[in-house]
Design a protein around this motif. Structure first.
Motif, PDB file in Angstrom:
ATOM      1  N   SER A 141       0.875  -1.161   0.000  1.00  0.00           N
ATOM      2  CA  SER A 141       0.000   0.000   0.000  1.00  0.00           C
ATOM      3  C   SER A 141       0.919   1.220   0.000  1.00  0.00           C
ATOM      4  CB  SER A 141      -0.919  -0.034   1.224  1.00  0.00           C
ATOM      5  OG  SER A 141      -1.716   1.129   1.283  1.00  0.00           O
ATOM      6  N   SER A 142       0.518   2.295   0.660  1.00  0.00           N
ATOM      7  CA  SER A 142       1.335   3.514   0.721  1.00  0.00           C
ATOM      8  C   SER A 142       0.745   4.432   1.778  1.00  0.00           C
ATOM      9  CB  SER A 142       1.293   4.219  -0.641  1.00  0.00           C
ATOM     10  OG  SER A 142       1.844   5.509  -0.531  1.00  0.00           O
ATOM     11  N   GLY A 143       1.572   5.311   2.306  1.00  0.00           N
ATOM     12  CA  GLY A 143       1.058   6.368   3.173  1.00  0.00           C
ATOM     13  C   GLY A 143      -0.015   7.173   2.451  1.00  0.00           C
ATOM     14  N   SER A 144       0.055   7.181   1.106  1.00  0.00           N
ATOM     15  CA  SER A 144      -0.925   7.916   0.290  1.00  0.00           C
ATOM     16  C   SER A 144      -2.342   7.382   0.464  1.00  0.00           C
ATOM     17  CB  SER A 144      -0.575   7.795  -1.194  1.00  0.00           C
ATOM     18  OG  SER A 144       0.780   7.974  -1.395  1.00  0.00           O
ATOM     19  N   ALA A 145      -2.478   6.159   0.975  1.00  0.00           N
ATOM     20  CA  ALA A 145      -3.820   5.599   1.202  1.00  0.00           C
ATOM     21  C   ALA A 145      -4.527   6.333   2.329  1.00  0.00           C
ATOM     22  CB  ALA A 145      -3.717   4.113   1.541  1.00  0.00           C
ATOM     23  N   PHE A 146      -3.757   7.002   3.192  1.00  0.00           N
ATOM     24  CA  PHE A 146      -4.322   7.568   4.426  1.00  0.00           C
ATOM     25  C   PHE A 146      -4.266   9.097   4.461  1.00  0.00           C
ATOM     26  CE2 PHE A 146      -2.319   3.439   5.269  1.00  0.00           C
ATOM     27  CZ  PHE A 146      -3.448   2.708   5.608  1.00  0.00           C
ATOM     28  N   ARG A 147      -3.738   9.705   3.380  1.00  0.00           N
ATOM     29  CA  ARG A 147      -3.546  11.151   3.359  1.00  0.00           C
ATOM     30  C   ARG A 147      -3.940  11.686   1.980  1.00  0.00           C
ATOM     31  NH1 ARG A 147       1.362  10.439   5.385  1.00  0.00           N
ATOM     32  NH2 ARG A 147       2.226  10.445   3.299  1.00  0.00           N
ATOM     33  N   GLY A 148      -4.661  12.781   1.940  1.00  0.00           N
ATOM     34  CA  GLY A 148      -5.034  13.347   0.652  1.00  0.00           C
ATOM     35  C   GLY A 148      -3.848  13.988  -0.054  1.00  0.00           C
ATOM     36  N   SER A 149      -3.949  14.102  -1.372  1.00  0.00           N
ATOM     37  CA  SER A 149      -2.862  14.688  -2.147  1.00  0.00           C
ATOM     38  C   SER A 149      -3.430  15.650  -3.194  1.00  0.00           C
ATOM     39  CB  SER A 149      -2.077  13.573  -2.850  1.00  0.00           C
ATOM     40  OG  SER A 149      -1.312  14.112  -3.905  1.00  0.00           O
ATOM     41  N   ALA A 150      -2.726  16.717  -3.454  1.00  0.00           N
ATOM     42  CA  ALA A 150      -3.163  17.683  -4.464  1.00  0.00           C
ATOM     43  C   ALA A 150      -2.841  17.196  -5.872  1.00  0.00           C
ATOM     44  CB  ALA A 150      -2.475  19.032  -4.220  1.00  0.00           C
ATOM     45  N   LEU A 151      -1.892  16.257  -5.981  1.00  0.00           N
ATOM     46  CA  LEU A 151      -1.421  15.871  -7.310  1.00  0.00           C
ATOM     47  C   LEU A 151      -1.445  14.361  -7.566  1.00  0.00           C
ATOM     48  CD1 LEU A 151       1.553  18.331  -7.934  1.00  0.00           C
ATOM     49  CD2 LEU A 151      -0.639  18.247  -9.116  1.00  0.00           C
ATOM     50  N   ARG A 152      -2.333  13.672  -6.868  1.00  0.00           N
ATOM     51  CA  ARG A 152      -2.484  12.231  -7.091  1.00  0.00           C
ATOM     52  C   ARG A 152      -3.894  11.878  -6.656  1.00  0.00           C
ATOM     53  NH1 ARG A 152       2.001  11.374  -3.841  1.00  0.00           N
ATOM     54  NH2 ARG A 152       0.388  11.077  -2.270  1.00  0.00           N
ATOM     55  N   ILE A 153      -4.542  10.965  -7.359  1.00  0.00           N
ATOM     56  CA  ILE A 153      -5.836  10.500  -6.857  1.00  0.00           C
ATOM     57  C   ILE A 153      -6.077   9.028  -7.201  1.00  0.00           C
ATOM     58  CG2 ILE A 153      -7.146  11.452  -8.836  1.00  0.00           C
ATOM     59  CD1 ILE A 153      -9.348  12.135  -6.595  1.00  0.00           C
ATOM     60  N   SER A 154      -5.697   8.619  -8.403  1.00  0.00           N
ATOM     61  CA  SER A 154      -5.911   7.224  -8.793  1.00  0.00           C
ATOM     62  C   SER A 154      -4.995   6.294  -7.977  1.00  0.00           C
ATOM     63  CB  SER A 154      -5.637   7.080 -10.299  1.00  0.00           C
ATOM     64  OG  SER A 154      -5.934   5.785 -10.709  1.00  0.00           O
ATOM     65  N   TYR A 155      -3.734   6.688  -7.851  1.00  0.00           N
ATOM     66  CA  TYR A 155      -2.769   5.906  -7.056  1.00  0.00           C
ATOM     67  C   TYR A 155      -3.264   5.789  -5.614  1.00  0.00           C
ATOM     68  CZ  TYR A 155       1.832   4.892  -4.843  1.00  0.00           C
ATOM     69  OH  TYR A 155       2.886   4.358  -4.120  1.00  0.00           O
ATOM     70  N   ASP A 156      -3.746   6.904  -5.049  1.00  0.00           N
ATOM     71  CA  ASP A 156      -4.190   6.886  -3.652  1.00  0.00           C
ATOM     72  C   ASP A 156      -5.406   5.970  -3.483  1.00  0.00           C
ATOM     73  OD1 ASP A 156      -2.212   8.749  -3.591  1.00  0.00           O
ATOM     74  OD2 ASP A 156      -3.468  10.443  -3.013  1.00  0.00           O
ATOM     75  N   ALA A 157      -6.314   6.010  -4.467  1.00  0.00           N
ATOM     76  CA  ALA A 157      -7.490   5.128  -4.418  1.00  0.00           C
ATOM     77  C   ALA A 157      -7.046   3.663  -4.504  1.00  0.00           C
ATOM     78  CB  ALA A 157      -8.435   5.466  -5.562  1.00  0.00           C
ATOM     79  N   ALA A 158      -6.085   3.396  -5.392  1.00  0.00           N
ATOM     80  CA  ALA A 158      -5.581   2.021  -5.536  1.00  0.00           C
ATOM     81  C   ALA A 158      -4.931   1.538  -4.235  1.00  0.00           C
ATOM     82  CB  ALA A 158      -4.571   1.956  -6.684  1.00  0.00           C
ATOM     83  N   LYS A 159      -4.160   2.421  -3.591  1.00  0.00           N
ATOM     84  CA  LYS A 159      -3.453   2.027  -2.370  1.00  0.00           C
ATOM     85  C   LYS A 159      -4.417   1.842  -1.201  1.00  0.00           C
ATOM     86  CE  LYS A 159       0.685   1.723  -4.039  1.00  0.00           C
ATOM     87  NZ  LYS A 159       1.302   0.395  -4.160  1.00  0.00           N
ATOM     88  N   GLY A 160      -5.525   2.629  -1.188  1.00  0.00           N
ATOM     89  CA  GLY A 160      -6.587   2.380  -0.204  1.00  0.00           C
ATOM     90  C   GLY A 160      -7.230   1.030  -0.462  1.00  0.00           C
TER      91      GLY A 160
END
Ligand SMILES: NC(=O)c1ccc[n+]([C@@H]2O[C@H](COP(=O)([O-])OP(=O)(O)OC[C@H]3O[C@@H](n4cnc5c(N)ncnc54)[C@H](O)[C@@H]3O)[C@@H](O)[C@H]2O)c1
Length: 244
Positions: A141-160
Motif C-alpha cells: 500500500s502507501s502512506g498515500s492511502a491515508f492522506r489526501g494529495s493535491a497531485l495524485r488521486i488514482s494511485y491513492d485510491a488504488a493504495k486504499g
C-alpha cells in the motif's frame, strides 16, 4: 538463514524496493523469481543475485494480464518446485489533479496498481493452496492511502484498495495457512516510476534520513518469517515516523 529453501516471487523486482527485497532474501537463502515488465531491469537484478551466489530467475510480463501472471507462477514452479512467498511491489502513479487527469490514466493506474496486485495475489494463492504448505504474502500500500494529495488521486485510491484487499485476502487465506499483510511506505529510495532519485527527494520523517530499499527489505523479511506469525491482515506503516 531465515528463508532457507523458500521460493519468493518478487513482483516489480527490477528496481528500488523489489530489488532491495531480492538481495536481502537471497542472503537469507531464498530462491528468487522476479516478475517485471522491464527486461533490462529484471535481467540485471537476476544476474547480480546469481553473482552473489543466489538462485534467481526472471519472467517478463504485465501484472494487468492474468495470463502473464499465471504463466509466471507456472514458470517459477517449473524452475524451483514451489512458491512460498509473494512480495507484491509493482505499481505506477498518476501525478495530476482530477481536473487534468485523463480518464484513461485513472483506469491505467488502478489497473496496474490495484488489479495487478490482485492478480498476483490470486495466482500465488492458488498455487500455495495446491501445495498445502502455507505461505506468506506482502502487498504494498502507501502512506498515500491515508492522506489526501493535491497531485495524485488514482494511485491513492488504488493504495486504499490494497488495504481493504489485504484484510479480505487474509480472512480467506488464513484457513490455508497463508498469511497476508501489507506495508504502507512513506518515501523509500527513488520515486515510484523512478523519476526522482533518492538524494533529490524532499522527505519529512522523524529520523531525518530517507528510508532505503534495504531498510524496507528488513521489514518485509520480518513479515514473511515465522517471527510475525501472529500479524495477519494488517497494513504496517514503515515511514520513519513520518505519519506520527
Ligand atoms: N518509492 C516510494 O517512495 C514508495 C512510497 C510509497 C509506496 N511505495 C510502494 O512500494 C512499492 C515499490 O515501489 P518502488 O518505488 O520500488 O516502485 P518502482 O517504480 O521503483 O518499481 C516498480 C517496478 O514495477 C515494474 N512494473 C511497473 N508496472 C508493471 C506492470 N504493469 N507489470 C509488471 N511490472 C511492472 C517496473 O518495471 C519496476 O521495475 C510500490 O507498490 C509503491 O507504490 C513506494
Amino acid at each position: 538463514m531465515k528463508l532457507d529453501g523458500k521460493v519468493a516471487v518478487v513482483v516489480g523486482g527490477g528496481r528500488n524496493v523489489g530489488e532491495g527485497i531480492s538481495h536481502l532474501f537471497t542472503k537469507e537463502g531464498a530462491k528468487i523469481s522476479i516478475f517485471d515488465a522491464d527486461e533490462g531491469r529484471a535481467s540485471s537484478v537476476t544476474n547480480a543475485l546469481k553473482k552473489e551466489g543466489g538462485q534467481a530467475m526472471y519472467t517478463i510480463g504485465d501484472v494487468t494480464k492474468p495470463a502473464d501472471v499465471s504463466a509466471m507462477i507456472d514458470a517459477t514452479v517449473k524452475a524451483f518446485g514451489h512458491v512460498d512467498i509473494l512480495c507484491n511491489c509493482a505499481a505506477i502513479s498518476d501525478r495530476q489533479n482530477l481536473f487534468d487527469l485523463a480518464d484513461e490514466e485513472w483506469e491505467k493506474v488502478l489497473s496496474v496498481t490495484l488489479s495487478g496486485s490482485y492478480y498476483c495475489l490470486r495466482y500465488a494463492a492458488i498455487q500455495m493452496r495446491k501445495q498445502g504448505t502455507g505461505g506468506a504474502i506482502v502487498n504494498f500500500s502507501s502512506g498515500s492511502a491515508f492522506r489526501g494529495s493535491a497531485l495524485r488521486i488514482s494511485y491513492d485510491a488504488a493504495k486504499g484498495g490494497i488495504v481493504a484487499m489485504t484484510r479480505s485476502a487474509a480472512v480467506q487465506l488464513t484457513p490455508y495457512n497463508i498469511r497476508v499483510n501489507a506495508i504502507a511506505p512513506g518515501m523509500v529510495g527513488s520515486q515510484v516510476g523512478g523519476m526522482i532519485p533518492p538524494n533529490e527527494r524532499q522527505f519529512h520523517n522523524l529520523l531525518g534520513k530517507m528510508t532505503m530499499p534495504s531498510d524496507m527489505a528488513k521489514v518485509v523479511l520480518f513479515l514473511v518469517s515465522d517471527d510475525s506469525g501472529h500479524i495477519i491482515g494488517q497494513t504496517i506503516n514503515v515511514d520513519a515516523g513520518g505519519s506520527a
